[in-house]
Design an enzyme around this catalytic site. Structure first.
Site, PDB file in Angstrom:
ATOM      1  CB  VAL A 134      36.355  39.150  40.437  1.00 43.35           C
ATOM      2  CG1 VAL A 134      37.628  38.339  40.264  1.00 43.35           C
ATOM      3  CG2 VAL A 134      36.355  40.387  39.555  1.00 43.35           C
ATOM      4  CB  SER A 135      31.832  38.981  43.580  1.00 46.65           C
ATOM      5  OG  SER A 135      31.595  37.614  43.358  1.00 46.65           O
ATOM      6  CB  THR A 136      33.855  43.233  44.818  1.00 50.43           C
ATOM      7  OG1 THR A 136      35.070  42.639  45.282  1.00 50.43           O
ATOM      8  CG2 THR A 136      32.674  42.587  45.527  1.00 50.43           C
TER       9      THR A 136
ATOM     10  CD  GLN B  82      36.184  39.084  44.844  1.00 53.07           C
ATOM     11  OE1 GLN B  82      35.299  39.305  44.027  1.00 53.07           O
ATOM     12  NE2 GLN B  82      36.180  38.031  45.640  1.00 53.07           N
TER      13      GLN B  82
END
Length: 305
Positions: free
Chosen positions: A9-11, A14
């Site tokens: 996931v990017s952040t 999430q």
């Protein structure tokens, strides 16, 4: 066939849970988890996974964008897996390198990526020509003012440009580095690479080759051992390593062709002569074969003359 999952996931806002459920349902007993931007190629979890993967393993992701944001990066990762005898599967895409159909889909993607790079280069050149014809001079006011964010974006853009240039030449230098480092010294490897590529593009210096290798090690696309110091070799051992490397890189290269490349590299024969003959190359190849430095028929090589 061991299945190894990779979820990203990017952040921090999430959650990985949906990906983890799909990967477990697909049969992945081991799953590497990561929180990082897809545009960031320096991902520790992915680098560890690529370093630990073994022949017969299959790397599994839920979707292609969980592994890479660009097709070029995806193809580089799959090339690393292929070199290690491992496979790749995306649950949400028609990519499974254990099947002929999945491999074909990957080849089509590679061809599309090459076409896309060529079109981007041509559009860039056309835009620059048009701007010059209209008397426009490029420049970024924020950069001239020393804006930190603009400078950061410039560094990222330059880094991405450098990576793309490396990818464009990887077919020439990456297999040689992967096979011959750290057994072969950097200067010998650079000369071998230049003799093989001829006058196509700028010559490979030792520093240029080292920088490329360091970048691929940082991204997990090469093992850190390629940066180890090469062992000292006697002159004849060096020559055997060089001719063995030439033969492995190009099995169809004749003895006379190897002789010409050695002359282009300004290597001298074991007796100190600048002139190479096929018989001298044959002698070195036969000695290298006895020492196990030349692959046999099982590796697709022609029998030694």
């Amino acid at each position: 066939m061991p299945l190894i999952g990779y979820a990203r996931v990017s952040t921090a806002e999430q959650t990985l849970e949906p990906q983890l459920r799909e990967l477990r349902a697909a049969g992945c007993a081991l799953i590497h988890e990561e929180q990082a931007s897809g545009a960031d190629r320096s991902r520790p979890a992915l680098a560890r996974l690529l370093a630990q993967v073994r022949p017969g393993d299959t790397l599994v992701v839920v979707r292609l964008d969980r592994l890479a944001r660009s097709l070029s990066h995806l193809l580089q990762v799959i090339e690393v897996l292929k070199a290690k005898g491992a496979h790749f599967r995306s649950l949400g895409d028609p990519i499974d390198t254990t099947t002929p159909q999945g491999t074909f889909s990957l080849q089509v993607m590679g061809a599309v990526a090459e076409l896309e790079r060529a079109l981007i280069r041509e559009r860039t050149r056309a835009g620059l020509r048009s701007a010059r014809a209209q008397g426009r001079i490029g420049g970024n006011p924020a950069l001239k003012a020393g804006d930190r964010e603009a400078l950061r974006k410039l560094r990222l853009a330059r880094d991405e440009t450098y990576v793309r240039k490396l990818e464009g030449t990887a077919d020439a230098w990456l297999p040689l580095v992967r096979r011959h480092r750290p057994d072969m010294a950097w200067d010998d490897l650079a000369r071998l690479l230049n003799a093989r590529t001829g006058r196509d593009g700028p010559a490979w210096s030792v520093e240029r080759l080292k920088r490329a290798a360091r970048r691929y090690v940082r991204d997990g696309l090469l093992p850190p051992t390629v940066l180890d110091r090469a062992p000292r070799r006697a002159p004849d051992d060096r020559l055997m390593a060089i001719v063995a490397g030439m033969r492995h890189a190009d099995p169809d290269l004749t003895l006379a062709g190897i002789a010409r490349r050695l002359e282009d590299m300004r290597e001298r024969t074991p007796r100190g002569s600048a002139k190479w003959y096929p018989s001298s190359v044959r002698m070195l190849l036969q000695r290298a074969d006895r020492m196990g430095m030349v692959g046999g028929a099982s590796e697709g090589q022609r029998p030694l003359p």
